[in-house]
Design a protein around this motif. Structure first.
Motif, PDB file in Angstrom:
ATOM      1  N   TRP A  74      11.896  -6.497  -0.018  1.00  0.00           N
ATOM      2  CA  TRP A  74      11.518  -6.219  -1.415  1.00  0.00           C
ATOM      3  C   TRP A  74      11.289  -7.519  -2.177  1.00  0.00           C
ATOM      4  CZ3 TRP A  74       9.859  -2.181  -0.100  1.00  0.00           C
ATOM      5  CH2 TRP A  74      10.538  -1.005   0.200  1.00  0.00           C
ATOM      6  N   ALA A  75      12.133  -8.517  -1.947  1.00  0.00           N
ATOM      7  CA  ALA A  75      11.951  -9.805  -2.620  1.00  0.00           C
ATOM      8  C   ALA A  75      10.614 -10.419  -2.227  1.00  0.00           C
ATOM      9  CB  ALA A  75      13.104 -10.750  -2.276  1.00  0.00           C
ATOM     10  N   ALA A  76      10.249 -10.321  -0.943  1.00  0.00           N
ATOM     11  CA  ALA A  76       8.979 -10.876  -0.475  1.00  0.00           C
ATOM     12  C   ALA A  76       7.793 -10.121  -1.061  1.00  0.00           C
ATOM     13  CB  ALA A  76       8.928 -10.833   1.052  1.00  0.00           C
ATOM     14  N   VAL A  77       7.924  -8.799  -1.184  1.00  0.00           N
ATOM     15  CA  VAL A  77       6.858  -7.995  -1.784  1.00  0.00           C
ATOM     16  C   VAL A  77       6.646  -8.404  -3.241  1.00  0.00           C
ATOM     17  CG1 VAL A  77       6.343  -5.671  -2.642  1.00  0.00           C
ATOM     18  CG2 VAL A  77       7.036  -5.992  -0.263  1.00  0.00           C
ATOM     19  N   LEU A  78       7.731  -8.543  -3.987  1.00  0.00           N
ATOM     20  CA  LEU A  78       7.626  -8.942  -5.390  1.00  0.00           C
ATOM     21  C   LEU A  78       7.050 -10.348  -5.517  1.00  0.00           C
ATOM     22  CD1 LEU A  78      11.012  -7.531  -6.747  1.00  0.00           C
ATOM     23  CD2 LEU A  78       8.720  -6.643  -7.196  1.00  0.00           C
ATOM     24  N   SER A  81       0.834  -1.210   0.000  1.00  0.00           N
ATOM     25  CA  SER A  81       0.000   0.000   0.000  1.00  0.00           C
ATOM     26  C   SER A  81       0.863   1.251   0.000  1.00  0.00           C
ATOM     27  CB  SER A  81      -0.920  -0.001   1.225  1.00  0.00           C
ATOM     28  OG  SER A  81      -1.836  -1.063   1.175  1.00  0.00           O
ATOM     29  N   SER A  82       1.930   1.235   0.783  1.00  0.00           N
ATOM     30  CA  SER A  82       2.833   2.385   0.835  1.00  0.00           C
ATOM     31  C   SER A  82       3.491   2.625  -0.514  1.00  0.00           C
ATOM     32  CB  SER A  82       3.892   2.156   1.917  1.00  0.00           C
ATOM     33  OG  SER A  82       4.776   3.254   2.001  1.00  0.00           O
ATOM     34  N   LEU A  83       3.991   1.565  -1.130  1.00  0.00           N
ATOM     35  CA  LEU A  83       4.640   1.697  -2.434  1.00  0.00           C
ATOM     36  C   LEU A  83       3.650   2.137  -3.507  1.00  0.00           C
ATOM     37  CD1 LEU A  83       6.865  -1.509  -2.320  1.00  0.00           C
ATOM     38  CD2 LEU A  83       7.701   0.851  -2.336  1.00  0.00           C
ATOM     39  N   ALA A  84       2.420   1.653  -3.410  1.00  0.00           N
ATOM     40  CA  ALA A  84       1.413   1.972  -4.432  1.00  0.00           C
ATOM     41  C   ALA A  84       1.040   3.449  -4.431  1.00  0.00           C
ATOM     42  CB  ALA A  84       0.154   1.123  -4.222  1.00  0.00           C
ATOM     43  N   SER A  85       1.398   4.169  -3.366  1.00  0.00           N
ATOM     44  CA  SER A  85       1.115   5.603  -3.326  1.00  0.00           C
ATOM     45  C   SER A  85       1.904   6.354  -4.389  1.00  0.00           C
ATOM     46  CB  SER A  85       1.462   6.169  -1.941  1.00  0.00           C
ATOM     47  OG  SER A  85       2.873   6.167  -1.737  1.00  0.00           O
ATOM     48  N   GLY A  86       3.012   5.736  -4.852  1.00  0.00           N
ATOM     49  CA  GLY A  86       3.843   6.380  -5.854  1.00  0.00           C
ATOM     50  C   GLY A  86       4.861   7.345  -5.287  1.00  0.00           C
ATOM     51  N   ASP A  87       4.841   7.559  -3.992  1.00  0.00           N
ATOM     52  CA  ASP A  87       5.787   8.466  -3.347  1.00  0.00           C
ATOM     53  C   ASP A  87       7.175   7.842  -3.358  1.00  0.00           C
ATOM     54  OD1 ASP A  87       7.271  10.114  -1.739  1.00  0.00           O
ATOM     55  OD2 ASP A  87       5.901  10.060  -0.034  1.00  0.00           O
ATOM     56  N   PRO A  88       8.178   8.489  -3.984  1.00  0.00           N
ATOM     57  CA  PRO A  88       9.527   7.915  -4.012  1.00  0.00           C
ATOM     58  C   PRO A  88      10.085   7.631  -2.618  1.00  0.00           C
ATOM     59  CG  PRO A  88       9.357   9.742  -5.549  1.00  0.00           C
ATOM     60  CD  PRO A  88       8.106   9.752  -4.735  1.00  0.00           C
ATOM     61  N   GLY A  89       9.644   8.399  -1.618  1.00  0.00           N
ATOM     62  CA  GLY A  89      10.129   8.191  -0.266  1.00  0.00           C
ATOM     63  C   GLY A  89       9.634   6.915   0.373  1.00  0.00           C
ATOM     64  N   ASP A 100       5.135   3.362   8.080  1.00  0.00           N
ATOM     65  CA  ASP A 100       3.838   3.127   7.447  1.00  0.00           C
ATOM     66  C   ASP A 100       3.217   1.820   7.926  1.00  0.00           C
ATOM     67  OD1 ASP A 100       4.118   5.481   6.092  1.00  0.00           O
ATOM     68  OD2 ASP A 100       4.595   4.584   4.154  1.00  0.00           O
ATOM     69  N   ILE A 101       4.057   0.819   8.170  1.00  0.00           N
ATOM     70  CA  ILE A 101       3.563  -0.459   8.661  1.00  0.00           C
ATOM     71  C   ILE A 101       3.095  -0.325  10.109  1.00  0.00           C
ATOM     72  CG2 ILE A 101       4.278  -2.820   9.277  1.00  0.00           C
ATOM     73  CD1 ILE A 101       6.088  -2.816   6.839  1.00  0.00           C
ATOM     74  N   GLY A 102       3.731   0.596  10.841  1.00  0.00           N
ATOM     75  CA  GLY A 102       3.362   0.803  12.233  1.00  0.00           C
ATOM     76  C   GLY A 102       4.192  -0.003  13.210  1.00  0.00           C
ATOM     77  N   VAL A 103       5.426  -0.338  12.808  1.00  0.00           N
ATOM     78  CA  VAL A 103       6.318  -1.106  13.671  1.00  0.00           C
ATOM     79  C   VAL A 103       7.714  -0.502  13.589  1.00  0.00           C
ATOM     80  CG1 VAL A 103       5.005  -3.244  13.338  1.00  0.00           C
ATOM     81  CG2 VAL A 103       6.933  -2.730  11.822  1.00  0.00           C
ATOM     82  N   THR A 104       8.629  -1.033  14.392  1.00  0.00           N
ATOM     83  CA  THR A 104      10.016  -0.606  14.301  1.00  0.00           C
ATOM     84  C   THR A 104      10.691  -1.322  13.132  1.00  0.00           C
ATOM     85  OG1 THR A 104      10.843  -2.366  15.752  1.00  0.00           O
ATOM     86  CG2 THR A 104      10.087  -0.318  16.803  1.00  0.00           C
ATOM     87  N   TRP A 105      11.799  -0.744  12.654  1.00  0.00           N
ATOM     88  CA  TRP A 105      12.551  -1.403  11.589  1.00  0.00           C
ATOM     89  C   TRP A 105      13.087  -2.749  12.071  1.00  0.00           C
ATOM     90  CZ3 TRP A 105      12.813  -2.480   6.942  1.00  0.00           C
ATOM     91  CH2 TRP A 105      13.967  -3.017   6.355  1.00  0.00           C
ATOM     92  N   ALA A 120       2.762  -0.364  -7.128  1.00  0.00           N
ATOM     93  CA  ALA A 120       3.783  -0.619  -6.114  1.00  0.00           C
ATOM     94  C   ALA A 120       5.076  -1.103  -6.760  1.00  0.00           C
ATOM     95  CB  ALA A 120       3.282  -1.650  -5.106  1.00  0.00           C
ATOM     96  N   ILE A 121       4.956  -1.996  -7.730  1.00  0.00           N
ATOM     97  CA  ILE A 121       6.133  -2.530  -8.416  1.00  0.00           C
ATOM     98  C   ILE A 121       6.875  -1.422  -9.154  1.00  0.00           C
ATOM     99  CG2 ILE A 121       6.892  -4.055 -10.282  1.00  0.00           C
ATOM    100  CD1 ILE A 121       4.463  -5.864  -9.493  1.00  0.00           C
ATOM    101  N   GLU A 122       6.139  -0.537  -9.817  1.00  0.00           N
ATOM    102  CA  GLU A 122       6.775   0.553 -10.557  1.00  0.00           C
ATOM    103  C   GLU A 122       7.535   1.488  -9.618  1.00  0.00           C
ATOM    104  OE1 GLU A 122       4.128   2.594 -13.138  1.00  0.00           O
ATOM    105  OE2 GLU A 122       3.658   0.821 -14.326  1.00  0.00           O
ATOM    106  N   THR A 123       6.947   1.790  -8.457  1.00  0.00           N
ATOM    107  CA  THR A 123       7.631   2.648  -7.488  1.00  0.00           C
ATOM    108  C   THR A 123       8.921   1.998  -7.023  1.00  0.00           C
ATOM    109  OG1 THR A 123       5.508   3.531  -6.708  1.00  0.00           O
ATOM    110  CG2 THR A 123       7.415   3.818  -5.260  1.00  0.00           C
ATOM    111  N   LEU A 124       8.855   0.707  -6.731  1.00  0.00           N
ATOM    112  CA  LEU A 124      10.034  -0.008  -6.259  1.00  0.00           C
ATOM    113  C   LEU A 124      11.098  -0.098  -7.341  1.00  0.00           C
ATOM    114  CD1 LEU A 124      11.568  -1.690  -4.229  1.00  0.00           C
ATOM    115  CD2 LEU A 124      10.190  -3.681  -4.886  1.00  0.00           C
ATOM    116  N   ARG A 125      10.705  -0.473  -8.553  1.00  0.00           N
ATOM    117  CA  ARG A 125      11.682  -0.617  -9.633  1.00  0.00           C
ATOM    118  C   ARG A 125      12.359   0.699  -9.963  1.00  0.00           C
ATOM    119  NH1 ARG A 125       9.478  -3.774 -14.719  1.00  0.00           N
ATOM    120  NH2 ARG A 125      11.647  -3.354 -15.321  1.00  0.00           N
TER     121      ARG A 125
END
Length: 208
Positions: A66-70, A29-37, A47-52, A112-117
């Protein structure tokens, strides 16, 4: 006491799996926003609501995430529907493939994929050095896509080499048409898809 341990372990495993699932969906969902950040590790964790640290516990590092997201988007995408409908004509199968890509490329996962790539290194060697798991997932996509296209047209007596060529250019070409739709255009995109379909059919038919 020994009888309760497996049940407790299963509950722990289910909680861990649920946490992982929620993290993946939040990252998408965060990546799908298109925000480069949104590709920032800290931003994703926020955005997930947890610590890194919690994200690292589930995925190891940003490469693992990223591999898991893809991989998740690939699981949801599945096989081409034309591969599940033997007996269709060449034109019907090409049209179904074009339509599947056209609609799929406008979805949340695709954004989301386009933002990540866009944030990943363009040079394959650099990508493999910095993000080996992500690179491996992208490589598997290419192999899977080629295999799906070969399967979809295997019984139609067309040149497999031409099918491979079509598989190579089709996603990029469809991304261009989808971009026109998103940016706004005076072109008739239904007509564009029909013409594109006819051109592919003619190319594959010529190889019979």
């Amino acid at each position: 006491m020994t009888g309760t341990a497996p049940s407790s372990s299963r509950r722990t495993n289910r909680r861990g799996a649920a946490t992982r699932e929620s993290m993946l969906e939040a990252a998408l969902s965060s990546l799908a926003s298109g925000d480069p950040g949104s590709v920032s590790a800290n931003r994703i964790a926020k955005d997930i609501g947890v610590t890194w640290g919690a994200v690292k516990y589930q995925f190891g590092d940003i490469d693992g995430l990223w591999a898991a997201v893809l991989h998740r988007t690939a699981e949801r995408r599945g096989e081409l529907p034309v591969g599940l409908a033997p007996g269709g004509s060449l034109r019907e199968r090409v049209a179904a493939t074009v339509d599947t890509l056209y609609h799929g490329l406008t979805g949340t996962d695709s954004r989301a994929i386009e933002t990540l790539r866009a944030a990943l290194p363009r040079d394959p060697a650099e990508l493999e050095r910095l993000y080996p798991q992500t690179a491996a997932e992208l490589v598997s996509w290419r192999a899977g896509w080629n295999a799906a296209c070969q399967k979809a047209f295997a019984d139609l007596d067309v040149d497999p080499e031409r099918v491979r060529e079509v598989a190579s250019f089709l996603p990029g070409a469809m991304r261009g048409i989808v971009s026109e739709k998103q940016l706004g255009t005076y072109a008739d995109l239904d007509e564009a898809r029909r013409g594109f379909t006819a051109a592919i059919v003619a190319y594959l038919e010529h190889s019979r």
